[in-house]
Design a protein around this motif. Structure first.
Motif, PDB file in Angstrom:
ATOM      1  N   GLU A  87       0.787  -1.180  -0.005  1.00 34.64           N
ATOM      2  CA  GLU A  87      -0.132  -0.155  -0.067  1.00 34.64           C
ATOM      3  C   GLU A  87       0.844   1.275  -0.051  1.00 34.64           C
ATOM      4  OE1 GLU A  87      -2.570   2.454   3.299  1.00 34.64           O
ATOM      5  OE2 GLU A  87      -2.712   0.273   3.472  1.00 34.64           O
ATOM      6  N   LYS A  88       2.136   1.172   0.842  1.00 32.24           N
ATOM      7  CA  LYS A  88       2.840   2.381   0.801  1.00 32.24           C
ATOM      8  C   LYS A  88       4.083   2.226  -0.305  1.00 32.24           C
ATOM      9  CE  LYS A  88       1.547   2.989   5.599  1.00 32.24           C
ATOM     10  NZ  LYS A  88       0.698   4.122   5.584  1.00 32.24           N
ATOM     11  N   ASN A  89       3.859   1.371  -1.017  1.00 29.09           N
ATOM     12  CA  ASN A  89       5.044   1.282  -2.196  1.00 29.09           C
ATOM     13  C   ASN A  89       6.484   1.374  -1.649  1.00 29.09           C
ATOM     14  OD1 ASN A  89       5.519   1.106  -4.876  1.00 29.09           O
ATOM     15  ND2 ASN A  89       5.985   3.374  -4.975  1.00 29.09           N
ATOM     16  N   ILE A  90       6.637   0.408  -0.788  1.00 24.04           N
ATOM     17  CA  ILE A  90       8.004   0.586   0.115  1.00 24.04           C
ATOM     18  C   ILE A  90       8.559  -0.984  -0.535  1.00 24.04           C
ATOM     19  CG2 ILE A  90       9.153   0.102   2.204  1.00 24.04           C
ATOM     20  CD1 ILE A  90       6.990   1.609   3.345  1.00 24.04           C
ATOM     21  N   PRO A  91       9.680  -0.978  -1.073  1.00 22.54           N
ATOM     22  CA  PRO A  91      10.358  -2.088  -1.662  1.00 22.54           C
ATOM     23  C   PRO A  91      11.169  -2.744  -0.722  1.00 22.54           C
ATOM     24  CG  PRO A  91      11.737   0.006  -2.279  1.00 22.54           C
ATOM     25  CD  PRO A  91      10.224   0.222  -1.735  1.00 22.54           C
ATOM     26  N   VAL A  92      11.393  -4.176  -0.813  1.00 20.13           N
ATOM     27  CA  VAL A  92      12.018  -4.872   0.318  1.00 20.13           C
ATOM     28  C   VAL A  92      13.390  -5.840  -0.377  1.00 20.13           C
ATOM     29  CG1 VAL A  92      11.785  -7.028   1.887  1.00 20.13           C
ATOM     30  CG2 VAL A  92      10.002  -5.155   1.313  1.00 20.13           C
ATOM     31  N   ALA A  93      14.400  -5.485   0.219  1.00 19.42           N
ATOM     32  CA  ALA A  93      15.488  -6.369  -0.168  1.00 19.42           C
ATOM     33  C   ALA A  93      15.421  -7.631   0.580  1.00 19.42           C
ATOM     34  CB  ALA A  93      16.590  -5.542  -0.008  1.00 19.42           C
ATOM     35  N   ASN A  94      14.893  -8.639   0.335  1.00 16.11           N
ATOM     36  CA  ASN A  94      14.726  -9.627   1.434  1.00 16.11           C
ATOM     37  C   ASN A  94      15.646 -10.837   1.398  1.00 16.11           C
ATOM     38  OD1 ASN A  94      11.935 -12.293   1.573  1.00 16.11           O
ATOM     39  ND2 ASN A  94      12.975 -11.155   2.953  1.00 16.11           N
ATOM     40  N   GLY A  95      15.962 -11.105   2.624  1.00 10.65           N
ATOM     41  CA  GLY A  95      17.257 -12.222   2.789  1.00 10.65           C
ATOM     42  C   GLY A  95      18.177 -11.913   3.810  1.00 10.65           C
ATOM     43  N   PRO A  96      19.088 -12.576   4.244  1.00 11.48           N
ATOM     44  CA  PRO A  96      19.293 -13.866   3.595  1.00 11.48           C
ATOM     45  C   PRO A  96      18.467 -15.029   3.782  1.00 11.48           C
ATOM     46  CG  PRO A  96      20.739 -13.679   5.307  1.00 11.48           C
ATOM     47  CD  PRO A  96      20.275 -12.347   5.110  1.00 11.48           C
TER      48      PRO A  96
END
Length: 390
Positions: free
Chosen positions: A264-273
């Motif tokens: 909803e807030k258009n926040i990207p996620v760098a997911n990991g490790p």
């Protein structure tokens, strides 16, 4: 003809931002892609041409969150320059200044097709410092450099609590974490106001910490927020809305629990490790289903290794296992190409195969999403680089 001019023909070309091209052609001139198309693509006369029939060609993979070169492998404390643990706010430090280009991790990166990385300071401080984007080959950082800075690293959760609580200093709680985060932005905002109100801005004494955080407040740089638990992610969102800066969530281990809010807030996620053990409380809900659940909710997802936490040549392995756990296969390669490139503001250079972008690409023995496929050749700005690994 220049060494960084060539054409690849006969491969299945995966441009990322366009449809796959069977029996495709990629032309690189003076290190820049000039054509991507089918077998009828025009190749300038005299261009060295490599028949890679049966292979796959992709952009070089991109990992937006590593500690390559600042946390060297097999070098002990002498090779660890990742955390300046002397102050909760070290916004003035730059990962750029500590990178060791001969770190064997760079060799491993190329062997796994990772040709571009974001290098971050560590997560021991509330404000850790400035991140940088580099290619994974070069004698000096200047030869490798793509963009600097790409954002400012910040940490919430257990790490700053442990580091400074152990010294009987603030922050020792999540209350203290949030308070110090807000204080850093208030101080930077006051600094910007002082400059704006000065008759001559050159009379205001420079402050390197507030200069860089000021760029975040002016939305010139993203705030790269280390946060694992859903409550810490929510705090990150809360503070970002108070001060109006661009937020990227790094790690986001429990991001899937509030994926709708992030979308909803258009926040990207760098997911990991994604392949670690659950070595601390913040990781108890770690799952390979995370990237798929985030994407299904509409979040822009990148997958990261946090190298050396996960060896960087296993970046593509994490993607493959995420597909097995539910990540959309058609989306999967975006998580290690165009998405992390956009996150770092270098998607005009790398992350997809398009005319005008750098000739930074990989030739794979087969489908890169097949665990048995290997990187056979790699090029950075059109120059072939070694992929044999350490």
């Amino acid at each position: 003809m220049a060494d960084n001019t060539f054409a690849l023909t006969g491969a299945t070309v995966l441009p990322i931002t366009g449809e796959a091209v069977p029996n495709g052609t990629v032309v690189v001139e003076d290190g820049v892609i000039t054509a991507v198309g089918g077998s009828d693509t025009s190749i300038p006369s005299g261009t060295p041409t490599h028949d890679v029939n049966g292979k796959y060609v992709t952009p070089g993979l991109v990992d937006a969150h590593t500690h390559l070169g600042v946390h060297e492998e097999a070098a002990g404390t002498q090779g660890s320059d990742v955390n300046e643990l002397t102050d909760p706010n070290t916004a003035d430090v730059r990962a750029l200044d500590a990178i060791f280009p001969a770190d064997i991790g760079f060799d491993d990166a190329r062997s796994g097709g990772v040709l571009t990385v974001g290098i971050m300071p560590g997560s021991g401080n509330i404000v850790g410092g400035q991140a940088v984007a580099v290619n994974t080959h070069g004698r000096t950082v200047e030869e490798m450099l793509l963009r600097e800075p790409t954002g400012v690293k910040s940490a919430l959760g257990e790490n700053p609590k442990r580091v400074y609580g152990g010294k009987d200093k603030k922050p020792s709680t999540r209350l203290g974490n949030a308070a110090m985060l807000r204080s850093a932005f208030v101080e930077a905002g006051n600094y910007l106001a002082k400059i704006e109100n000065a008759e001559d801005e050159n009379t205001v004494e420079r402050d390197l910490r507030n200069e860089i955080i000021g760029k975040v407040l002016k939305r010139e740089l993203p705030w790269r927020q280390h946060s694992h638990r859903a409550d810490d992610i929510a705090t990150a969102i809360r503070v970002s809305e108070e001060f109006g800066y661009r937020l990227v969530i790094d790690h986001g281990t429990e991001g899937y629990l509030i994926a709708d809010l992030l979308a909803e807030k258009n926040i990207p996620v760098a997911n990991g490790p994604l392949l670690t053990s659950r070595s601390k409380m913040e990781l108890r809900n770690r799952t390979l289903r995370g990237p798929g659940l985030l994407h299904q909710a509409g979040v822009e997802v990148s997958i990261i290794t946090d190298h050396p936490v996960i060896p960087i040549n296993q970046l593509i392995t994490q993607v493959i296992l995420s597909i097995k756990a539910g990540l959309d296969r058609d989306y999967a390669l975006r998580t290690v190409t165009i998405n992390p490139a956009a996150m770092m503001g270098i998607d005009d250079k790398v992350g997809s195969l398009e005319s005008g972008k750098h000739g930074t690409l990989c030739v794979w023995s087969g489908d890169p999403l097949d665990i048995y496929s290997e990187v056979e050749r790699a090029f950075i700005k059109g120059t072939e680089v070694d992929t044999s690994g350490a």
